[in-house]
Design a protein around this motif. Structure first.
Motif: not given
Length: 125
Positions: A29-30, A32, A51-56, A72, A100
């Motif tokens: 999770t850290t 990309t 991405r790290v923020n879970n955006n796909r 995770s 990121r």
């Protein structure tokens, strides 16, 4: 950091496969995370990124058919591939980028620091 991709195989057109990528030596999770593929005689191609923020994000050629996700707890990433066509035949690679990555660089393979060994996906009747 090591990445282990698996889940490839032979599938008929219209079928589905789920690829997995397990990360060791780091926390998924850290990073990309991304999936790329290389078809015979073609250059490596971006497929999808998380991405790290879970955006796909995904390429236009797979949008609506492929879904990238992560777990995770298992430190693993997945690529659910539906409605496969022969044009999806390729070796699929998972990759991890430190930090990121900005959206405009997600499809740039040079932005990724770690790569898995690849898994073959063949779509054929």
């Amino acid at each position: 950091v090591q990445l282990q991709a698996s889940g490839g195989g032979l599938v008929q057109p219209g079928g589905s496969l789920r690829l997995s990528c397990v990360v060791s030596g780091g926390t998924l999770t850290t990073y990309t995370m991304g999936w790329f593929r290389r078809a015979p005689g073609k250059e490596r191609e971006f497929v999808a990124a998380l991405r790290v923020n879970n955006n796909r994000y995904s390429s236009g050629s797979v949008k609506g058919r492929f879904t990238i996700s992560r777990d995770s707890a298992k430190n693993a990433m997945y690529l659910q591939m539906n409605s496969l066509t022969p044009e999806d035949t390729a070796v699929y690679y998972c990759a991890a980028g430190r930090g990121r990555l900005i959206v405009s660089t997600l499809s740039d393979a040079s932005e990724y620091d770690y790569w898995g060994q690849g898994t073959q996906v063949t779509v054929s009747s």
